[in-house]
Design an enzyme around this catalytic site. Sequence first.
Site, PDB file in Angstrom:
ATOM      1  N   ARG A  45       0.839  -1.241   0.046  1.00 20.23           N
ATOM      2  CA  ARG A  45       0.229  -0.019   0.070  1.00 20.23           C
ATOM      3  C   ARG A  45       0.963   1.226   0.070  1.00 20.23           C
ATOM      4  NH1 ARG A  45      -4.472   0.556   4.704  1.00 20.23           N
ATOM      5  NH2 ARG A  45      -2.623   1.060   5.955  1.00 20.23           N
ATOM      6  N   LYS A 103      -2.902   6.620   1.709  1.00 20.89           N
ATOM      7  CA  LYS A 103      -2.553   7.041   2.851  1.00 20.89           C
ATOM      8  C   LYS A 103      -1.645   8.214   2.952  1.00 20.89           C
ATOM      9  CE  LYS A 103      -2.578   4.506   7.468  1.00 20.89           C
ATOM     10  NZ  LYS A 103      -4.094   4.845   7.628  1.00 20.89           N
ATOM     11  N   GLU A 147     -16.185   6.638   4.154  1.00 19.12           N
ATOM     12  CA  GLU A 147     -15.564   5.946   5.498  1.00 19.12           C
ATOM     13  C   GLU A 147     -15.928   7.015   6.693  1.00 19.12           C
ATOM     14  OE1 GLU A 147     -11.072   6.258   5.502  1.00 19.12           O
ATOM     15  OE2 GLU A 147     -11.451   5.954   3.339  1.00 19.12           O
TER      16      GLU A 147
END
Length: 420
Positions: free
Chosen positions: A159, A261, A297
Amino acid sequence: MESSSAVLAGLHPNYLICPSRSPSSSALLRPFFAHHSSASPSLKLQKQLPLTSYQAVSPSPIRRCATLSDTFRTETSELADIEWDNLGFGFLPTDYMYLMKCAQGGSFSNGELQRFGNIELSPSSGVLNYGQGLFEGMKAYRKQDGNILLFRPEENALRMRLGAERMCMPSPTVEQFVEAVKATVLANKRWVPPPGKGSLYIRPLLMGSGAVLGLAPAPEYTFLIYVSPVGNYFKEGIAPINLIVEHELHRATPGGTGGVKTIGNYAAVLKAQSAAKAKGYSDVLYLDCVHKKYLEEVSSCNIFVVKGDVISTPSIKGTILPGITRKSIIDVARSQGFQVEERFVDVDELLEADEVFCTGTAVVVSPVGSITYLDKRVSYGEGGFGAVSQKLYSMLTRLQMGLIEDKMDWTVELKPAKAY
């Protein structure tokens, strides 16, 4: 299972394992000839171990070796002297951090552990001026036999690589990332909580540390890992949390960076989150910014809606972070016979849901007790986990802690070396 010796063998040749007379295991140390002055001027580490704190040991025919003074050996007792029963989700300084750097267009190499301390950045660094940075979140758990478990570290590495590509940054390889995590955890093993008392939170950072004035990728990048022992993320612990749906402010937009992220994603939620907490809510649930009706989210975790034997969660479409706990819960749920749908989830479905829960590295699985949307409050359950979320939480946490067999092959076991 990997021993600390095996982990350290994969590091830069300057790393050594030296016998210790303390109850703890071996320490990772910088060699005598690794000088602070060799660091790039754009990022320097404070609180380095002075050479006078090293104590020479018997010469090796292969390489030089060093160990730390009695002061350090006292510090590295079996467990840190803190109140393990009162851990919250707050930062506690530990012993070591990991550092590795590279130039733009280059490759990361020569990573090393340093004593934990403040860092110094150029005021013109890319991360400070243009937000060129990413981070990851992971946990390590101590087993009853003293060994330590990591959970799917290669997924965090992958990721980070995807995020780095989006943010125009070089990234460590998956192997470099995982080996650096292992080394950092073992070097800070006394901070891994006793079984059942919490976990060691692991925070890898990737940032543009080089100086840049005009808008452009930084000329230098730093990969850094630090750790901290933690307890529950929400003050409610594993009690249900109360969410409010935010319908004016948005976390991400199509074509933006919501799916990686990057550090800026989290600063953007602080305003709505702070307002929600001031009203007594635990956190904020965001909607999509186009139709303003589909769930996305929570500030730092993914959302799931349960109706009967069907578990629904918003699909990954570029504005939602592909959570590793999310991915794991989906796999566990399907293995238990649940039907899991990844799709657009309308906010109105919350009105008819049997259960709602959140997932994330920090929260693992957190039951939702109520959701407020446009002044309408919907409650779930009777003050605890629902049957579905309880089952999934139990299975995942028991796997992460080594209490059940890992049939998924998700955990990496580290075996700290015994004292000589």
